[in-house]
Design a protein around this motif. Sequence first.
Motif, mmCIF file in Angstrom:
data_model
loop_
_atom_site.group_PDB
_atom_site.id
_atom_site.type_symbol
_atom_site.label_atom_id
_atom_site.label_comp_id
_atom_site.label_asym_id
_atom_site.label_seq_id
_atom_site.Cartn_x
_atom_site.Cartn_y
_atom_site.Cartn_z
ATOM 1 N N ARG A 232 0.791 -1.493 0.002
ATOM 2 C CA ARG A 232 0.000 -0.017 -0.223
ATOM 3 C C ARG A 232 0.961 1.543 -0.075
ATOM 4 N NH1 ARG A 232 -3.553 2.365 4.569
ATOM 5 N NH2 ARG A 232 -5.000 3.955 3.549
ATOM 6 N N TRP B 113 2.326 1.364 -2.860
ATOM 7 C CA TRP B 113 1.331 2.047 -4.167
ATOM 8 C C TRP B 113 0.988 3.876 -4.527
ATOM 9 C CZ3 TRP B 113 -1.147 0.392 -8.446
ATOM 10 C CH2 TRP B 113 -2.919 0.883 -8.843
ATOM 11 N N ILE B 114 0.735 3.827 -3.019
ATOM 12 C CA ILE B 114 0.836 5.298 -2.798
ATOM 13 C C ILE B 114 1.099 6.243 -3.406
ATOM 14 C CG2 ILE B 114 -0.065 7.202 -1.306
ATOM 15 C CD1 ILE B 114 -2.083 5.317 0.401
#
Length: 58
Positions: free
Chosen positions: A29, A32-33
Amino acid sequence: MLIRKAVRYRLEPLPEQGPLLSRAVGCVRFVWIALSLSRRAIWSTAAASCPTETWPST
């Protein structure tokens, strides 16, 4: 014709696998961010430098 399919899985990790899985998902995550923000910044600067005039119609 476009056919979309989805598959749903349910993970049931062992008690010792839970924290490792949670950490791996958290890392994914984070990456991805970071990549999404980077891509958005690149697109916004590229869009600002592109000409906005339209081509003359013939």
